[in-house]
Motif scaffolding. Structure first.
Motif, PDB file in Angstrom:
ATOM      1  N   UNK A  71       0.817  -1.204   0.000  1.00 24.95           N
ATOM      2  CA  UNK A  71       0.000   0.000   0.000  1.00 24.95           C
ATOM      3  C   UNK A  71       0.854   1.259   0.000  1.00 24.95           C
ATOM      4  N   UNK A  72       1.937   1.259   0.730  1.00 25.08           N
ATOM      5  CA  UNK A  72       2.787   2.429   0.847  1.00 25.08           C
ATOM      6  C   UNK A  72       4.201   2.082   0.419  1.00 25.08           C
ATOM      7  N   UNK A  73       4.449   2.041  -0.874  1.00 25.33           N
ATOM      8  CA  UNK A  73       5.728   1.557  -1.377  1.00 25.33           C
ATOM      9  C   UNK A  73       6.931   2.377  -0.945  1.00 25.33           C
ATOM     10  N   UNK A  74       6.802   3.699  -0.837  1.00 29.79           N
ATOM     11  CA  UNK A  74       7.961   4.504  -0.483  1.00 29.79           C
ATOM     12  C   UNK A  74       8.428   4.210   0.940  1.00 29.79           C
ATOM     13  N   UNK A  75       7.497   4.050   1.846  1.00 27.87           N
ATOM     14  CA  UNK A  75       7.862   3.788   3.237  1.00 27.87           C
ATOM     15  C   UNK A  75       8.517   2.428   3.399  1.00 27.87           C
TER      16      UNK A  75
ATOM     17  N   UNK B 144       6.015  -2.331  12.723  1.00 33.73           N
ATOM     18  CA  UNK B 144       6.695  -3.032  13.830  1.00 33.73           C
ATOM     19  C   UNK B 144       5.957  -4.299  14.294  1.00 33.73           C
ATOM     20  N   UNK B 145       4.635  -4.297  14.202  1.00 34.12           N
ATOM     21  CA  UNK B 145       3.871  -5.460  14.672  1.00 34.12           C
ATOM     22  C   UNK B 145       3.569  -6.468  13.564  1.00 34.12           C
ATOM     23  N   UNK B 146       3.227  -5.990  12.370  1.00 31.60           N
ATOM     24  CA  UNK B 146       2.717  -6.868  11.320  1.00 31.60           C
ATOM     25  C   UNK B 146       3.610  -6.936  10.091  1.00 31.60           C
ATOM     26  N   UNK B 147       4.813  -6.413  10.162  1.00 26.07           N
ATOM     27  CA  UNK B 147       5.685  -6.295   9.005  1.00 26.07           C
ATOM     28  C   UNK B 147       5.941  -7.563   8.212  1.00 26.07           C
ATOM     29  N   UNK B 148       6.049  -8.686   8.855  1.00 30.10           N
ATOM     30  CA  UNK B 148       6.364  -9.930   8.154  1.00 30.10           C
ATOM     31  C   UNK B 148       5.158 -10.840   7.955  1.00 30.10           C
ATOM     32  N   UNK B 149       3.994 -10.360   8.331  1.00 30.77           N
ATOM     33  CA  UNK B 149       2.785 -11.190   8.262  1.00 30.77           C
ATOM     34  C   UNK B 149       2.023 -10.880   6.970  1.00 30.77           C
ATOM     35  N   UNK B 150       1.744 -11.888   6.139  1.00 27.70           N
ATOM     36  CA  UNK B 150       0.912 -11.649   4.961  1.00 27.70           C
ATOM     37  C   UNK B 150      -0.458 -11.117   5.389  1.00 27.70           C
ATOM     38  N   UNK B 151      -0.999 -10.192   4.613  1.00 25.68           N
ATOM     39  CA  UNK B 151      -2.255  -9.530   4.981  1.00 25.68           C
ATOM     40  C   UNK B 151      -3.381 -10.532   5.237  1.00 25.68           C
ATOM     41  N   UNK B 152      -3.436 -11.598   4.455  1.00 29.33           N
ATOM     42  CA  UNK B 152      -4.522 -12.568   4.644  1.00 29.33           C
ATOM     43  C   UNK B 152      -4.287 -13.519   5.815  1.00 29.33           C
ATOM     44  N   UNK B 153      -3.169 -13.393   6.485  1.00 26.33           N
ATOM     45  CA  UNK B 153      -2.865 -14.248   7.641  1.00 26.33           C
ATOM     46  C   UNK B 153      -3.030 -13.519   8.970  1.00 26.33           C
ATOM     47  N   UNK B 154      -3.449 -12.256   8.934  1.00 22.44           N
ATOM     48  CA  UNK B 154      -3.654 -11.506  10.176  1.00 22.44           C
ATOM     49  C   UNK B 154      -4.958 -11.979  10.802  1.00 22.44           C
ATOM     50  N   UNK B 155      -4.847 -12.557  11.970  1.00 22.73           N
ATOM     51  CA  UNK B 155      -5.987 -13.112  12.690  1.00 22.73           C
ATOM     52  C   UNK B 155      -6.775 -11.993  13.371  1.00 22.73           C
ATOM     53  N   UNK B 156      -8.093 -12.067  13.269  1.00 19.27           N
ATOM     54  CA  UNK B 156      -8.967 -11.048  13.851  1.00 19.27           C
ATOM     55  C   UNK B 156      -8.742 -10.903  15.365  1.00 19.27           C
ATOM     56  N   UNK B 157      -8.601 -12.010  16.046  1.00 19.69           N
ATOM     57  CA  UNK B 157      -8.398 -11.979  17.503  1.00 19.69           C
ATOM     58  C   UNK B 157      -7.067 -11.314  17.844  1.00 19.69           C
TER      59      UNK B 157
ATOM     60  N   UNK C  28      -6.079   0.874  11.599  1.00 24.52           N
ATOM     61  CA  UNK C  28      -6.751  -0.375  11.227  1.00 24.52           C
ATOM     62  C   UNK C  28      -7.155  -0.347   9.753  1.00 24.52           C
ATOM     63  N   UNK C  29      -7.523   0.817   9.248  1.00 26.95           N
ATOM     64  CA  UNK C  29      -7.908   0.897   7.835  1.00 26.95           C
ATOM     65  C   UNK C  29      -6.727   0.589   6.911  1.00 26.95           C
ATOM     66  N   UNK C  30      -5.526   0.821   7.368  1.00 25.80           N
ATOM     67  CA  UNK C  30      -4.336   0.485   6.596  1.00 25.80           C
ATOM     68  C   UNK C  30      -4.228  -1.029   6.422  1.00 25.80           C
TER      69      UNK C  30
ATOM     70  N   UNK D 108       2.974   7.465   7.520  1.00 25.98           N
ATOM     71  CA  UNK D 108       3.612   7.602   8.828  1.00 25.98           C
ATOM     72  C   UNK D 108       3.022   6.620   9.843  1.00 25.98           C
ATOM     73  N   UNK D 109       1.717   6.491   9.852  1.00 28.89           N
ATOM     74  CA  UNK D 109       1.066   5.553  10.780  1.00 28.89           C
ATOM     75  C   UNK D 109       1.470   4.110  10.464  1.00 28.89           C
ATOM     76  N   UNK D 110       1.555   3.803   9.188  1.00 28.70           N
ATOM     77  CA  UNK D 110       1.958   2.457   8.791  1.00 28.70           C
ATOM     78  C   UNK D 110       3.378   2.165   9.269  1.00 28.70           C
ATOM     79  N   UNK D 111       4.259   3.110   9.067  1.00 25.66           N
ATOM     80  CA  UNK D 111       5.663   2.925   9.457  1.00 25.66           C
ATOM     81  C   UNK D 111       5.831   2.851  10.971  1.00 25.66           C
ATOM     82  N   UNK D 112       5.092   3.691  11.702  1.00 23.92           N
ATOM     83  CA  UNK D 112       5.246   3.788  13.152  1.00 23.92           C
ATOM     84  C   UNK D 112       4.536   2.692  13.931  1.00 23.92           C
ATOM     85  N   UNK D 113       3.366   2.282  13.457  1.00 22.48           N
ATOM     86  CA  UNK D 113       2.541   1.370  14.250  1.00 22.48           C
ATOM     87  C   UNK D 113       2.346  -0.006  13.618  1.00 22.48           C
ATOM     88  N   UNK D 114       2.062  -0.027  12.334  1.00 23.44           N
ATOM     89  CA  UNK D 114       1.713  -1.301  11.699  1.00 23.44           C
ATOM     90  C   UNK D 114       2.949  -2.142  11.402  1.00 23.44           C
TER      91      UNK D 114
END
Length: 85
Positions: free
Chosen positions: A7-11, A45-58, A81-83, A37-43
């Protein structure tokens, strides 16, 4: 399997993200930079190596409640979350 960083290729250029001009063209520059910025700062660090379809709702809800809610406003959390979605 694509991760959410397309979604954010430059970052995330270091991750060799696929270019995506769609979001960038749909948003004002300042909005795009805010989401980037939000993606780089928050998303990333937590989800960087997780494929988008593997993020568990819980897991996502737990992350929101334990980490994000403690320091961020609801509007900011919704933007983060919208990211992922």
């Amino acid at each position: 399997m694509e991760t959410i960083w397309f979604i954010f290729p430059r970052a995330f250029a270091a991750r060799r993200a696929a270019p995506l001009g769609i979001k960038k063209n749909e948003l004002a520059y300042s909005s795009y930079r805010g989401y980037e910025s939000k993606a780089e700062s928050h998303v990333r660090p937590r989800w960087g190596n997780v494929p988008a379809d593997k993020i568990d709702h819980i897991e996502l809800q737990t992350w929101i409640q334990k980490e994000l809610s403690a320091t961020l406003a609801n509007k900011t959390i919704k933007e983060i979350v919208s990211i992922i979605r």
